[in-house]
Design an enzyme around this catalytic site. Structure first.
Site, PDB file in Angstrom:
ATOM      1  N   LYS A  35      40.248  51.407  57.907  1.00  0.00           N
ATOM      2  CA  LYS A  35      40.723  51.058  56.589  1.00  0.00           C
ATOM      3  C   LYS A  35      39.737  51.465  55.369  1.00  0.00           C
ATOM      4  O   LYS A  35      38.599  51.307  55.852  1.00  0.00           O
ATOM      5  CB  LYS A  35      41.300  49.546  56.340  1.00  0.00           C
ATOM      6  N   ARG A 130      47.851  34.292  53.779  1.00  0.00           N
ATOM      7  CA  ARG A 130      47.907  35.730  53.301  1.00  0.00           C
ATOM      8  C   ARG A 130      49.199  36.418  53.663  1.00  0.00           C
ATOM      9  O   ARG A 130      50.070  36.845  52.778  1.00  0.00           O
ATOM     10  CB  ARG A 130      46.630  36.672  53.489  1.00  0.00           C
ATOM     11  N   TYR A 256      20.322  50.205  29.724  1.00  0.00           N
ATOM     12  CA  TYR A 256      21.133  49.318  28.421  1.00  0.00           C
ATOM     13  C   TYR A 256      20.512  48.014  28.378  1.00  0.00           C
ATOM     14  O   TYR A 256      20.195  47.381  29.606  1.00  0.00           O
ATOM     15  CB  TYR A 256      22.445  49.390  29.085  1.00  0.00           C
ATOM     16  N   MET A 305      26.177  53.675  34.639  1.00  0.00           N
ATOM     17  CA  MET A 305      27.289  54.271  35.537  1.00  0.00           C
ATOM     18  C   MET A 305      26.972  55.356  36.315  1.00  0.00           C
ATOM     19  O   MET A 305      27.499  55.520  37.456  1.00  0.00           O
ATOM     20  CB  MET A 305      28.302  54.963  34.595  1.00  0.00           C
TER      21      MET A 305
END
Ligand code: PLP
Length: 376
Positions: A35, A130, A256, A305
């Protein structure tokens, strides 16, 4: 020229699959859990190399099943993470194996049967909270499903919430599950596959794996339990490149927030990877490192980013040079576990976070021969 890519050694993945099969023993088959783009390793390449060598593939959902279907070459595909009503028709048409959590869900599949019985696995909740029917209701629900003429329960599964955290709970849960399995066999599910063990459980409790184990992480060479790490071979190296190298005077801000101000003159490299590629922003200010020129170079300031900055004072570095984010360079290494710990998360999260901007390149043992993945 690639800005960021992972190099995946398929020979390592096959070797881990063989190691896990040996640990499981001859009476336990392997469902390779692929997955989330094979835990970031690239589903196409991983499924190509394991098709026919494992009993089943496990994916999260229909879209992932469709993606690997052409590569699975007939190896059955199980949908582990629940299904939506609108997906049922396509699942039956393709012959994917859903995991069902109720009588109603099983009955819905029957509606799409084209004559043959639709194969489903019954999920039982023995403690995960779940998916699944509650353990106490499992016999009643299974009896009702076995009466349906167009559905067949071909597997009984459950899931372990603390396989790598609480051996006492896990052992008790495994026992409860197997007691239930005996009762389910008695009401007619004699030939159903029995599966509950993820990587950690298969490594720690191989004798009670049932008849099918579902390893994910360990296939990729990362052990959830550190004591078993020597038995596995890591398959993935994550790289990026140096974009720019500059000399900073003392007192300049880096990135930043200006969290990092150069305390002295420094040489700093800007690298072509960021949190949009999956490099965790939570590594900002955590003393994480990358490997450049065979040296551990500290990441300075916040992860942005698309770029990160690294201290290359005294290190040979030029635009275009490779930098290693996970893996080895020369004699130095950065493990996914090291990054996960610094970022305050788990290794599964780091692997599956490696994003679609990052190319997947495959090799097969031979370090020099790379083959590009199918374009997504
Ligand atoms: C993801 C998953 C696994 C694999 O878990 P690992 O810890 O990566 O081995 C097994 N079973 C189910 C149901 C899963 O969702």
């Amino acid at each position: 020229m690639l800005r960021s890519w992972v190099e995946v050694d398929l020979a390592a993945i096959r070797s881990n699959a063989a190691t896990l099969a040996a640990i499981a023993g001859p009476s336990v088959k392997i469902m390779a859990v692929v997955k989330a783009n094979a835990y970031g390793h690239g589903a196409a390449g991983v499924v190509d190399t394991l098709a026919g060598k494992v009993a089943m593939f496990g994916v999260a959902n229909l879209a992932e099943a469709e993606e690997i279907f052409p590569h699975a070459r007939g190896t059955p595909i199980c949908l582990l993470s629940g299904t939506l009503p609108a997906e049922h028709a396509a699942i039956v048409e393709r012959g994917f194996i859903p995991v069902v959590s109720s009588f109603e869900e099983a009955a819905q599949y029957a509606a799409y049967s084209a004559g043959t019985r639709v194969k489903v696995h019954l999920s039982v909740d023995t403690g995960m909270g779940r998916l699944g029917v509650w353990q106490d209701d499992a016999i009643t629900v299974a009896r009702k499903i076995t009466v349906l003429p167009r559905v067949q329960i071909t597997g009984i599964g459950s899931h372990l919430p603390v396989a790598d955290e609480d051996a006492v709970f896990t052992r008790a849960q495994l026992t409860r599950f197997h007691v239930l399995v005996v009762q389910l066999r008695d009401i007619g599910l004699r030939d159903a596959l029995v599966h509950i063990e993820n990587s950690a459980a298969l490594l720690a409790f191989p004798k009670v794996a049932g008849t099918l184990a579902r390893p994910g992480l360990a296939l990729y060479g990362e052990s959830p339990l550190p004591e078993f790490q020597p038995r596995l071979t890591r398959a993935l190296t994550w790289k990026t490149r140096v974009l720019l190298v500059r000399d900073f005077e003392q007192g300049r801000g880096v990135s930043y927030g200006r969290d990092f101000i150069t305390p002295a003159p420094m040489r700093i490299a800007t690298l072509a990877v960021g949190y949009a590629d999956g490099y965790p922003r939570h590594l900002s200010g955590k003393n994480a490192v990358v490997l450049i020129g065979g040296k551990r170079c500290a990441i300075l300031g916040r992860v942005t980013m698309d770029q990160i900055m690294a201290d290359v004072t005294g290190v040979t570095a030029a635009p275009g040079d490779e930098a290693v984010l996970i893996g080895t360079q020369g004699t130095e290494a950065i493990t996914v576990r090291e990054l996960a710990t610094l970022a305050g998360t788990i290794v599964w999260d780091i692997f599956t976070g490696i994003g679609p901007r990052v190319a997947r390149l495959y090799r097969d043992g031979d370090a020099s021969a790379f083959k590009k993945s199918d374009p997504a």
